[in-house]
Design an enzyme around this catalytic site. Sequence first.
Site, short mmCIF file in Angstrom:
data_model
loop_
_atom_site.label_atom_id
_atom_site.label_comp_id
_atom_site.label_asym_id
_atom_site.label_seq_id
_atom_site.Cartn_x
_atom_site.Cartn_y
_atom_site.Cartn_z
N CYS A 62 0.91 -1.29 0.01
CA CYS A 62 0.02 -0.03 0.05
C CYS A 62 0.95 1.15 0.07
O CYS A 62 1.32 1.75 1.09
CB CYS A 62 -1.00 0.13 1.36
N CYS A 65 -0.19 4.12 2.42
CA CYS A 65 0.36 3.66 3.83
C CYS A 65 1.52 4.37 4.04
O CYS A 65 2.09 4.57 5.08
CB CYS A 65 0.08 2.17 4.18
#
Length: 301
Positions: A62, A65
């Site tokens: 991700c 993230c």
Amino acid sequence: MRGAVDLSSLRNRPQTPAAPAEASAAGAASALVFDATDASFGQVLELSRTVPVVVDLWAEWCEPCKQLSPVLEKVVVELGGRLVLAKVDVDANPQLAQGFRAQSIPMVVALVGGQPVPLFTGVVPEQQVRDVFAQLLQVAAQNGVTGVVPVEGAPVDEDAAEAPLPPLHAEAFAAIEEGDYARAADAYERALAENPRDADALAGLGQVRLLARVQGADLTAARAAAAAAPLDPEAQFLVADLDLSGGHVDDAFGRLLELFAALPADERAPVRERLLELFGLVGDEDARVIRARSRLASLLF
């Protein structure tokens, strides 16, 4: 605060120590930022009874993230032990991912006294992170979670950690601990009469009013009453309050917006007032509030 997620299956697991994440600031992060797993989460829940725990749900693949996590770590470390950050790799910990209903990541929630508090999803600016964490510390104080994790070398603001509450705030806090929300509201109202710009008193007043309205309420019975009387504002208000206190913010806003649209123009004012009150509890910068405000504006004109 009602649980927005189901963590019951993780409460009684064997408590293995959480592994510290890589330090972010001269060793301070080793105590304030750590990895949490399905197996160790019972320990994290217990820690949240002493100090608020921010939970960062992320994954290696991700990219957003990877943008958000360093910001979270930086702000947590700068708060000097008043918050800690538990990092959860959703791929490696599927039970936590399911328990937190992590449909998209990054997702950030908090734990206060073992209860989940929704914060935000997606990448947000650093200043918004600071604002959200400041609100979280207020919520934690109102629920008696005011511990500080001692960290050698961390930039602890000792004045902030040890400063006594103003008298009326202390009175409200004591009343909240006793479950006397009417007395707490009265104390906050007197604080606002003395200083109408007291943001902490305004936030506290909104919180205790919500707590008083949902105290002892049965969600199943409330939903049944609301379904039987779709145009009864009081019935709809109670379900919206329960949804909001349980973290189902969009459901709460959607219910009241639908009620607002269905009522005659001369009966809408109480619904609008309740919406504005709930907007204030969630925060004007929250994307869910922005969407709901936009829809409310479209219904007004």
